[in-house]
Design a protein around this motif. Structure first.
Motif, PDB file in Angstrom:
ATOM      1  N   GLU A  87       0.836  -1.208   0.000  1.00  0.00           N
ATOM      2  CA  GLU A  87       0.000   0.000   0.000  1.00  0.00           C
ATOM      3  C   GLU A  87       0.874   1.263   0.000  1.00  0.00           C
ATOM      4  O   GLU A  87       0.594   2.223  -0.717  1.00  0.00           O
ATOM      5  CB  GLU A  87      -0.931  -0.005   1.221  1.00  0.00           C
ATOM      6  CG  GLU A  87      -1.902   1.134   1.274  1.00  0.00           C
ATOM      7  CD  GLU A  87      -2.958   1.120   0.171  1.00  0.00           C
ATOM      8  OE1 GLU A  87      -3.522   2.196  -0.088  1.00  0.00           O
ATOM      9  OE2 GLU A  87      -3.208   0.055  -0.427  1.00  0.00           O
ATOM     10  N   ILE A  88       1.940   1.241   0.775  1.00  0.00           N
ATOM     11  CA  ILE A  88       2.862   2.383   0.811  1.00  0.00           C
ATOM     12  C   ILE A  88       3.514   2.582  -0.563  1.00  0.00           C
ATOM     13  O   ILE A  88       3.623   3.710  -1.051  1.00  0.00           O
ATOM     14  CB  ILE A  88       3.923   2.194   1.920  1.00  0.00           C
ATOM     15  CG1 ILE A  88       3.256   2.358   3.286  1.00  0.00           C
ATOM     16  CG2 ILE A  88       5.095   3.162   1.750  1.00  0.00           C
ATOM     17  CD1 ILE A  88       4.132   1.977   4.466  1.00  0.00           C
ATOM     18  N   ASN A  89       3.911   1.485  -1.200  1.00  0.00           N
ATOM     19  CA  ASN A  89       4.515   1.576  -2.535  1.00  0.00           C
ATOM     20  C   ASN A  89       3.526   2.146  -3.550  1.00  0.00           C
ATOM     21  O   ASN A  89       3.894   2.966  -4.395  1.00  0.00           O
ATOM     22  CB  ASN A  89       5.015   0.211  -3.001  1.00  0.00           C
ATOM     23  CG  ASN A  89       6.203  -0.274  -2.182  1.00  0.00           C
ATOM     24  OD1 ASN A  89       6.855   0.494  -1.484  1.00  0.00           O
ATOM     25  ND2 ASN A  89       6.474  -1.560  -2.262  1.00  0.00           N
ATOM     26  N   LYS A 123       0.936   4.141  -2.941  1.00  0.00           N
ATOM     27  CA  LYS A 123       0.740   5.575  -2.663  1.00  0.00           C
ATOM     28  C   LYS A 123       1.973   6.386  -3.088  1.00  0.00           C
ATOM     29  O   LYS A 123       1.832   7.508  -3.588  1.00  0.00           O
ATOM     30  CB  LYS A 123       0.444   5.810  -1.177  1.00  0.00           C
ATOM     31  CG  LYS A 123      -0.846   5.173  -0.700  1.00  0.00           C
ATOM     32  CD  LYS A 123      -2.048   5.803  -1.362  1.00  0.00           C
ATOM     33  CE  LYS A 123      -3.328   5.187  -0.853  1.00  0.00           C
ATOM     34  NZ  LYS A 123      -4.500   5.608  -1.609  1.00  0.00           N
ATOM     35  N   THR A 124       3.137   5.838  -2.922  1.00  0.00           N
ATOM     36  CA  THR A 124       4.365   6.521  -3.336  1.00  0.00           C
ATOM     37  C   THR A 124       4.400   6.677  -4.853  1.00  0.00           C
ATOM     38  O   THR A 124       4.791   7.731  -5.368  1.00  0.00           O
ATOM     39  CB  THR A 124       5.610   5.748  -2.842  1.00  0.00           C
ATOM     40  OG1 THR A 124       5.535   5.624  -1.414  1.00  0.00           O
ATOM     41  CG2 THR A 124       6.900   6.448  -3.221  1.00  0.00           C
ATOM     42  N   LYS A 170      -1.877  13.990  -0.231  1.00  0.00           N
ATOM     43  CA  LYS A 170      -1.475  12.578  -0.326  1.00  0.00           C
ATOM     44  C   LYS A 170      -0.223  12.294   0.499  1.00  0.00           C
ATOM     45  O   LYS A 170      -0.101  11.215   1.081  1.00  0.00           O
ATOM     46  CB  LYS A 170      -1.277  12.188  -1.787  1.00  0.00           C
ATOM     47  CG  LYS A 170      -2.603  12.081  -2.536  1.00  0.00           C
ATOM     48  CD  LYS A 170      -2.436  11.402  -3.878  1.00  0.00           C
ATOM     49  CE  LYS A 170      -3.775  11.349  -4.580  1.00  0.00           C
ATOM     50  NZ  LYS A 170      -4.321  10.021  -4.637  1.00  0.00           N
ATOM     51  N   LYS A 171       0.698  13.239   0.574  1.00  0.00           N
ATOM     52  CA  LYS A 171       1.894  13.055   1.411  1.00  0.00           C
ATOM     53  C   LYS A 171       1.503  12.947   2.877  1.00  0.00           C
ATOM     54  O   LYS A 171       2.015  12.093   3.610  1.00  0.00           O
ATOM     55  CB  LYS A 171       2.861  14.228   1.229  1.00  0.00           C
ATOM     56  CG  LYS A 171       3.766  14.113   0.045  1.00  0.00           C
ATOM     57  CD  LYS A 171       4.758  15.276   0.040  1.00  0.00           C
ATOM     58  CE  LYS A 171       5.698  15.193  -1.139  1.00  0.00           C
ATOM     59  NZ  LYS A 171       6.636  16.336  -1.163  1.00  0.00           N
ATOM     60  N   TYR A 230      -1.387  11.997   4.076  1.00  0.00           N
ATOM     61  CA  TYR A 230      -2.073  10.717   4.265  1.00  0.00           C
ATOM     62  C   TYR A 230      -1.054   9.585   4.351  1.00  0.00           C
ATOM     63  O   TYR A 230      -1.155   8.715   5.232  1.00  0.00           O
ATOM     64  CB  TYR A 230      -3.062  10.446   3.122  1.00  0.00           C
ATOM     65  CG  TYR A 230      -3.633   9.055   3.180  1.00  0.00           C
ATOM     66  CD1 TYR A 230      -4.655   8.736   4.056  1.00  0.00           C
ATOM     67  CD2 TYR A 230      -3.112   8.031   2.379  1.00  0.00           C
ATOM     68  CE1 TYR A 230      -5.166   7.456   4.146  1.00  0.00           C
ATOM     69  CE2 TYR A 230      -3.608   6.741   2.457  1.00  0.00           C
ATOM     70  CZ  TYR A 230      -4.634   6.458   3.337  1.00  0.00           C
ATOM     71  OH  TYR A 230      -5.128   5.177   3.418  1.00  0.00           O
ATOM     72  N   LEU A 231      -0.078   9.601   3.458  1.00  0.00           N
ATOM     73  CA  LEU A 231       0.930   8.539   3.435  1.00  0.00           C
ATOM     74  C   LEU A 231       1.722   8.518   4.744  1.00  0.00           C
ATOM     75  O   LEU A 231       1.978   7.440   5.301  1.00  0.00           O
ATOM     76  CB  LEU A 231       1.863   8.711   2.236  1.00  0.00           C
ATOM     77  CG  LEU A 231       2.970   7.671   2.077  1.00  0.00           C
ATOM     78  CD1 LEU A 231       2.392   6.264   1.934  1.00  0.00           C
ATOM     79  CD2 LEU A 231       3.838   8.008   0.867  1.00  0.00           C
ATOM     80  N   THR A 232       2.080   9.682   5.238  1.00  0.00           N
ATOM     81  CA  THR A 232       2.820   9.763   6.502  1.00  0.00           C
ATOM     82  C   THR A 232       1.989   9.205   7.654  1.00  0.00           C
ATOM     83  O   THR A 232       2.485   8.406   8.454  1.00  0.00           O
ATOM     84  CB  THR A 232       3.223  11.221   6.797  1.00  0.00           C
ATOM     85  OG1 THR A 232       4.021  11.703   5.708  1.00  0.00           O
ATOM     86  CG2 THR A 232       4.003  11.344   8.089  1.00  0.00           C
ATOM     87  N   TYR A 238      -0.572   7.125   7.452  1.00  0.00           N
ATOM     88  CA  TYR A 238      -0.784   5.696   7.210  1.00  0.00           C
ATOM     89  C   TYR A 238       0.447   4.905   7.654  1.00  0.00           C
ATOM     90  O   TYR A 238       0.326   3.912   8.375  1.00  0.00           O
ATOM     91  CB  TYR A 238      -1.066   5.457   5.721  1.00  0.00           C
ATOM     92  CG  TYR A 238      -1.245   3.999   5.367  1.00  0.00           C
ATOM     93  CD1 TYR A 238      -2.478   3.380   5.539  1.00  0.00           C
ATOM     94  CD2 TYR A 238      -0.195   3.247   4.858  1.00  0.00           C
ATOM     95  CE1 TYR A 238      -2.656   2.043   5.223  1.00  0.00           C
ATOM     96  CE2 TYR A 238      -0.361   1.911   4.532  1.00  0.00           C
ATOM     97  CZ  TYR A 238      -1.593   1.308   4.721  1.00  0.00           C
ATOM     98  OH  TYR A 238      -1.751  -0.017   4.406  1.00  0.00           O
ATOM     99  N   ALA A 239       1.626   5.358   7.224  1.00  0.00           N
ATOM    100  CA  ALA A 239       2.862   4.646   7.572  1.00  0.00           C
ATOM    101  C   ALA A 239       3.068   4.630   9.087  1.00  0.00           C
ATOM    102  O   ALA A 239       3.422   3.585   9.655  1.00  0.00           O
ATOM    103  CB  ALA A 239       4.051   5.289   6.873  1.00  0.00           C
TER     104      ALA A 239
END
Length: 175
Positions: free
Chosen positions: A62-64, A66-67, A99-100, A102-104, A106-107
């Motif tokens: 999922e992280i990949n 989103k990246t 999105k950044k 959210y990704l932070t 989420y991680a």
């Protein structure tokens, strides 16, 4: 005098050889176990660890994903800048920031979840019960008076590999 000395020497040797078995029975037999190695072997094949590894892989996928989305947006932003479309650039920048963030989040959340799962695995009572029962069985059948953990004691400065029963413990646990 020589005859008395010979008789005394023979008697002493005889006494020494008859008492030798008594002394050999008093020797304490120690064993050592690399509990970290046993722990890794036990959990490498367990269902909870497989579930942990599966979740970890899912989170990473999922992280990949989103990246990759962020990279595509950044490429799109560069194209819009090149074309002079400032309105679209601002819109894409806002989306990238969103999105950044959210990704932070989420991680961070998933790392906390994975750490919690890992601590649960490390504190498993089931493992320690099996380990204790296995060590008891090996100690009693092997004539050990004491089995020491290499990780838990800083006082073990040296040991012979002949007293290391780690592989026997792993085999006994069926790993």
């Amino acid at each position: 005098m020589k005859k008395n000395f010979k008789i005394f020497t023979l008697f002493s040797l005889f006494a020494l050889f008859t008492m030798l078995p008594a002394f050999s029975q008093q020797i304490t037999k120690f064993g050592v176990v690399d509990t970290a190695k046993v722990y890794n072997a036990y959990f490498r094949n367990s269902t909870p660890v497989r579930n942990y590894e599966k979740k970890k892989a899912e989170f990473q996928d999922e992280i990949n994903k989103k990246t990759d989305e962020l990279k595509q947006l950044q490429q799109k932003k560069l194209e819009m800048e090149k074309n002079g479309n400032d309105a679209q650039v601002l819109k894409i920048e806002a989306e990238i920031t969103k999105k950044k963030d959210y990704l932070t989040e989420y991680a961070n959340a998933k790392n906390v979840e994975l750490e919690s799962l890992q601590k649960t695995l490390q504190n498993s009572d089931e493992f320690y019960k099996k380990l204790y029962n296995t060590l008891t069985k090996i100690a009693e059948s092997g004539g050990y008076s004491m089995i020491l953990s290499l990780q838990e004691s800083n006082s073990i400065l040296w040991y012979s590999s002949s007293v290391d029963i780690t592989n026997q413990v792993i085999a006994e646990l069926g790993l």
